[in-house]
Design a protein around this motif. Structure first.
Motif, mmCIF file in Angstrom:
data_model
loop_
_atom_site.group_PDB
_atom_site.id
_atom_site.type_symbol
_atom_site.label_atom_id
_atom_site.label_comp_id
_atom_site.label_asym_id
_atom_site.label_seq_id
_atom_site.Cartn_x
_atom_site.Cartn_y
_atom_site.Cartn_z
ATOM 1 N N TYR A 265 0.834 -1.191 0.000
ATOM 2 C CA TYR A 265 0.000 0.000 0.000
ATOM 3 C C TYR A 265 0.876 1.252 0.000
ATOM 4 O O TYR A 265 2.095 1.183 0.202
ATOM 5 C CB TYR A 265 -0.908 0.017 1.241
ATOM 6 C CG TYR A 265 -1.827 -1.169 1.353
ATOM 7 C CD1 TYR A 265 -3.168 -1.075 1.002
ATOM 8 C CD2 TYR A 265 -1.354 -2.405 1.815
ATOM 9 C CE1 TYR A 265 -4.023 -2.162 1.106
ATOM 10 C CE2 TYR A 265 -2.201 -3.498 1.919
ATOM 11 C CZ TYR A 265 -3.534 -3.374 1.566
ATOM 12 O OH TYR A 265 -4.364 -4.447 1.653
ATOM 13 N N LEU A 266 0.234 2.399 -0.223
ATOM 14 C CA LEU A 266 0.949 3.660 -0.129
ATOM 15 C C LEU A 266 1.619 3.778 1.238
ATOM 16 O O LEU A 266 1.043 3.396 2.264
ATOM 17 C CB LEU A 266 0.001 4.843 -0.322
ATOM 18 C CG LEU A 266 -0.393 5.196 -1.756
ATOM 19 C CD1 LEU A 266 -1.396 6.340 -1.764
ATOM 20 C CD2 LEU A 266 0.834 5.575 -2.581
ATOM 21 N N ALA A 267 2.831 4.293 1.235
ATOM 22 C CA ALA A 267 3.641 4.530 2.442
ATOM 23 C C ALA A 267 4.290 3.271 2.992
ATOM 24 O O ALA A 267 5.034 3.333 3.971
ATOM 25 C CB ALA A 267 2.843 5.230 3.539
ATOM 26 N N ASP A 268 4.040 2.109 2.393
ATOM 27 C CA ASP A 268 4.743 0.904 2.821
ATOM 28 C C ASP A 268 6.224 1.009 2.452
ATOM 29 O O ASP A 268 6.591 1.621 1.445
ATOM 30 C CB ASP A 268 4.151 -0.336 2.148
ATOM 31 C CG ASP A 268 2.842 -0.774 2.787
ATOM 32 O OD1 ASP A 268 2.398 -0.115 3.750
ATOM 33 O OD2 ASP A 268 2.257 -1.765 2.313
ATOM 34 N N THR A 269 7.047 0.384 3.258
ATOM 35 C CA THR A 269 8.491 0.349 3.014
ATOM 36 C C THR A 269 8.927 -1.100 2.830
ATOM 37 O O THR A 269 8.514 -1.978 3.595
ATOM 38 C CB THR A 269 9.260 0.973 4.189
ATOM 39 O OG1 THR A 269 8.884 2.355 4.322
ATOM 40 C CG2 THR A 269 10.766 0.900 3.950
ATOM 41 N N ILE A 270 9.746 -1.327 1.820
ATOM 42 C CA ILE A 270 10.277 -2.664 1.579
ATOM 43 C C ILE A 270 11.798 -2.598 1.621
ATOM 44 O O ILE A 270 12.396 -1.645 1.101
ATOM 45 C CB ILE A 270 9.750 -3.246 0.235
ATOM 46 C CG1 ILE A 270 10.226 -4.701 0.050
ATOM 47 C CG2 ILE A 270 10.138 -2.376 -0.940
ATOM 48 C CD1 ILE A 270 9.429 -5.454 -0.991
ATOM 49 N N ARG A 271 12.398 -3.603 2.254
ATOM 50 C CA ARG A 271 13.844 -3.539 2.503
ATOM 51 C C ARG A 271 14.470 -4.912 2.265
ATOM 52 O O ARG A 271 13.895 -5.946 2.620
ATOM 53 C CB ARG A 271 14.091 -3.089 3.947
ATOM 54 C CG ARG A 271 15.550 -2.937 4.335
ATOM 55 C CD ARG A 271 15.685 -2.364 5.734
ATOM 56 N NE ARG A 271 15.272 -3.312 6.760
ATOM 57 C CZ ARG A 271 16.069 -4.229 7.306
ATOM 58 N NH1 ARG A 271 17.344 -4.317 6.907
ATOM 59 N NH2 ARG A 271 15.626 -5.036 8.247
ATOM 60 N N THR A 272 15.663 -4.899 1.668
ATOM 61 C CA THR A 272 16.444 -6.120 1.522
ATOM 62 C C THR A 272 17.684 -6.022 2.396
ATOM 63 O O THR A 272 18.161 -4.925 2.705
ATOM 64 C CB THR A 272 16.876 -6.354 0.070
ATOM 65 O OG1 THR A 272 17.699 -5.256 -0.360
ATOM 66 C CG2 THR A 272 15.663 -6.460 -0.847
ATOM 67 N N GLN A 273 18.182 -7.161 2.783
ATOM 68 C CA GLN A 273 19.368 -7.189 3.636
ATOM 69 C C GLN A 273 20.324 -8.263 3.138
ATOM 70 O O GLN A 273 19.898 -9.345 2.735
ATOM 71 C CB GLN A 273 18.958 -7.479 5.078
ATOM 72 C CG GLN A 273 20.099 -7.449 6.083
ATOM 73 C CD GLN A 273 19.582 -7.662 7.499
ATOM 74 O OE1 GLN A 273 18.646 -7.009 7.936
ATOM 75 N NE2 GLN A 273 20.193 -8.601 8.209
ATOM 76 N N GLY A 274 21.628 -7.940 3.159
ATOM 77 C CA GLY A 274 22.609 -8.929 2.717
ATOM 78 C C GLY A 274 22.397 -9.309 1.265
ATOM 79 O O GLY A 274 22.421 -8.473 0.377
ATOM 80 N N LYS A 275 22.142 -10.587 1.007
ATOM 81 C CA LYS A 275 21.940 -11.072 -0.353
ATOM 82 C C LYS A 275 20.482 -11.026 -0.805
ATOM 83 O O LYS A 275 20.136 -11.514 -1.878
ATOM 84 C CB LYS A 275 22.459 -12.513 -0.468
ATOM 85 C CG LYS A 275 23.964 -12.644 -0.266
ATOM 86 C CD LYS A 275 24.414 -14.087 -0.441
ATOM 87 C CE LYS A 275 25.925 -14.224 -0.282
ATOM 88 N NZ LYS A 275 26.376 -15.634 -0.456
ATOM 89 N N GLY A 276 19.634 -10.442 0.012
ATOM 90 C CA GLY A 276 18.213 -10.387 -0.299
ATOM 91 C C GLY A 276 17.927 -9.664 -1.611
ATOM 92 O O GLY A 276 18.510 -8.624 -1.895
#
Length: 249
Positions: A75-86
């Motif tokens: 949705y609007l304002a959601d944050t998605i993040r990867t870490q390391g090899k993600g």
């Protein structure tokens, strides 16, 4: 005399009361709280090539991140993040999509604006569509229109943010400046903070182009091809689209 007056007063009072119209009882007060309109999801996690990948959703009454899952709605304002090899891929309902990796963090903002604060991403609009989309960073914003763009923010920001066009025309605008920089296929700029000189557009030569394409983890590092992959593989540096004649070497 007093008795007559008393009788008259009583008669008037009774007559007056009988002649009044029946009073309408007050309507009961009802408290009607409008039903909140449920916000619609605008995107979903379509691929998770490698974990960990996290989502922080505004739909939940918590600031805690959750593990991303394929099919998860965003949705609007959601944050998605990867870490390391993600590495993960997100697709919007309107034909926009992106992949992120390299300790990346991105927030979905209104009007197809993707705010990248770290890591690297590749963004595209499905062939045949013209969906105005922007990739914003702290130093510049890239506008794409039916094209494929790459942005990388290094851990050491002094190395500069890289903007690169994989396919088509990408327009980059520096913060607090009116001038726009246009990138064609295979062209890039590096924007360094507090640089006294404006960034210079550099076009990859054909060998660099082929090598970069072959080694790109976001372009080639997923089991499913990029929706614009077939177009990218037919282009050469400096060629704005398949309809345009490739530039002379």
């Amino acid at each position: 005399m007093k008795s007559s007056l008393l009788m008259a007063a009583v008669t008037f009072l009774v007559f007056g009361c009988e002649s009044q119209p029946n009073a309408t009882p007050p309507s009961p007060v009802t408290s009607s709280t409008p039903t909140p309109v449920k916000e619609q999801a605008i995107a979903k996690v379509s691929l998770i090539e490698e974990k960990p990948v996290f989502v922080q959703s505004k739909q939940k009454d918590t600031s805690k991140e959750t593990d991303a899952k394929v099919g998860m709605e965003l949705y609007l304002a959601d944050t998605i993040r990867t870490q390391g090899k993600g590495k993960t891929q997100v697709e919007f309902n309107n034909g926009v999509g992106f992949r992120i990796a390299g300790d990346a963090e991105l927030q979905i903002q209104p009007n197809n604006r993707l705010n990248l604060t770290s890591g690297k991403m590749i963004t595209w609009v499905k062939p045949g569509l013209k969906v105005p989309t922007e990739i914003s960073t702290s130093y510049a914003t890239a506008a794409i229109r039916g094209t494929t763009a790459f942005v990388e923010i290094p851990k050491d920001i002094n190395q500069g943010i890289r903007f690169f066009s994989w396919e088509g025309t990408v327009v980059v605008k520096l913060v607090n400046q009116s001038k726009e920089i246009t990138l064609l296929t295979g062209e890039e700029i590096i924007i360094k903070p507090n640089s006294p000189t404006p960034p210079v557009v550099r076009r990859l030569n054909l060998n660099e182009w082929k090598d970069t394409s072959a080694k790109s983890s976001l372009l080639r590092g997923f089991k499913s091809p990029l929706p614009t992959q077939a177009i990218i593989d037919k282009l050469t540096p400096g060629q704005a689209s398949l309809e345009k004649t490739p530039p002379a070497n």
